[in-house]
Write an enzyme that holds these catalytic residues in place. Sequence first.
Site, PDB file in Angstrom:
ATOM      1  N   TYR A 266       0.816  -1.209   0.000  1.00 16.41           N
ATOM      2  CA  TYR A 266       0.000   0.000   0.000  1.00 16.41           C
ATOM      3  C   TYR A 266       0.857   1.270   0.000  1.00 16.41           C
ATOM      4  CZ  TYR A 266      -3.085   3.703   1.570  1.00 16.41           C
ATOM      5  OH  TYR A 266      -3.752   4.900   1.671  1.00 16.41           O
ATOM      6  N   ASP A 301      -8.210  -3.593  -1.424  1.00 14.22           N
ATOM      7  CA  ASP A 301      -9.356  -2.793  -1.871  1.00 14.22           C
ATOM      8  C   ASP A 301      -8.919  -1.501  -2.543  1.00 14.22           C
ATOM      9  OD1 ASP A 301      -9.743  -0.524   0.582  1.00 14.22           O
ATOM     10  OD2 ASP A 301      -8.678  -2.341   1.105  1.00 14.22           O
ATOM     11  N   LYS A 373     -11.268  -9.368   5.263  1.00 17.98           N
ATOM     12  CA  LYS A 373     -11.834  -8.044   5.505  1.00 17.98           C
ATOM     13  C   LYS A 373     -12.503  -7.540   4.225  1.00 17.98           C
ATOM     14  CE  LYS A 373     -10.780  -3.352   6.883  1.00 17.98           C
ATOM     15  NZ  LYS A 373      -9.706  -2.336   6.983  1.00 17.98           N
TER      16      LYS A 373
END
Length: 527
Positions: A266, A301, A373
């Site tokens: 990320y 995501d 998640k």
Amino acid sequence: MPASKLDLDPVTVRKARALARKAGRPIVRLAQQHTTVSVERATLRLAGLAGADSEGTPWVNRLADAVRADVGLEHGLATPVWDAIVQGQADDLRTLAEKAAAGSVRFRLPEGRDATRARSAAQRAVGQGIRRIDQRRRERDRLIKRHGDAPRTPWIYLIVATGDIYEDIPQAQQAAREGADVIAVIRSTGQSLLDFVPEGATREGFAGTYATQENFRLMRSALDDSSKELGRYVRLTNYASGLCMPEIAALAGLERLDMMLNDSMYGILFRDINPIRTFVDQRFSRQVHARAGIIINTGEDNYLTTADAVEAAHTVTTSQLLNEYFAKEAGLEDWQLGLGHAFEIDPAVPESFRLELAHALLARELFPKAPLKWMPPTRHMTGDVFRGYLLDGFFNLVGAMTGQGILLVGMMTEAVVTPWLSDRDLALQNVRYVLDAAGGLHEDFRPAPDGLVATRARQVLGETIDLLDRIVHDTDAAGDPPLLAAIADGTFGLMKRPPQGGRGLDGVARKAPDYFNPATDLLEEGR
């Protein structure tokens, strides 16, 4: 392992994991060969050094900078720091840091018995911090046994972050009363780019609250009160990412946080932090999380906020497999792997709901023991709160149908305003209604073997294997690990990040033959 609903070929699944290992191993070797300023500062924090000078610069930064200026980073900070203490230049770390900041002490690399004494002293000091993390883990276990756990899965995960920790606390406690099982205090925008961890309780933050040790302590204490009130343990989440990932991980372990956002790529992709810095830092941080019994949440995501959720679905699965490999190599267990994925297909795409089902069920079956998640729609929220509320209901339904482990509460005001308490209440009502009405639907849901859901899932897995195969067999002229070359090419999230670019590269050092860090030694031994 339950029978597959997607008829995934076990040989194909094993091949995907084998390719992820091949792609990941060179990165692990790279991480083992390097250290960073944040890894070294985290070691000082584990030994008890805290606080900041009158300008707000943490003492760990002051001490690390002084040692680095005298002897470099490649040997580790522990030997020269504790040599100075053993030699009588200061009685403790705080005094030594103050003297170092004033320029009244110099550091050396001791040899022979002096080096042995320094290293023994460092091990004792850092060992106390590791034992404190062990104590906090046992404390969590006792509190769960005393108060009880969330009554069902998925756990309902809600974000609370006003910028002011003293405003966050009552909002978090009210959210727990309304049914939230996990409270996430997201960080102030830009904190991931700070090469220091602020000190103390903070009352100002933009789109989030600063991650500090005192803020961690205050929120954990408040949620412990809520756990007692509600008769169930309420979990706390924050973010171990950015330039200070290892330090924040250490503070989370010391203050008994339960989950941490901790993705392997990320920071590289979305904050332009140097890839080598990130991979070195994430390995250390995950070793701390493993020791602390913290569940990590990964950030796949985010790829779907920049890339198309249908075309790039296989990059999410690829990243999940890589995150799984890196996490397990660092000592994390299946129950600690909150691998991320999201409900981000454009609602205008035909059969979008069925495609979302396919992607979510693929993740569930690839990682059957992990508390996945599941993230709500954000990219295609338009400001129409009625449409947004319906989309969030669809998202919650997919979560119920596919047995997700952690369900982040979607907000109908996403992309409009920072949610009000009333927005959160409505969002929690949406989740509760769907889970009460259809929480066990995953037991009955069986897609047709040759239907769109199963066919799409197998297609994404095949594309994942093709991508991993290309990564593994890519030949990089610079000799970098193939995964670094793939990141540089924009494979994930369309972001191109070269190995020698990004923020924080100047804080990376290749370990010298005499490198010593008692924290890494103790964390490795504890596995």
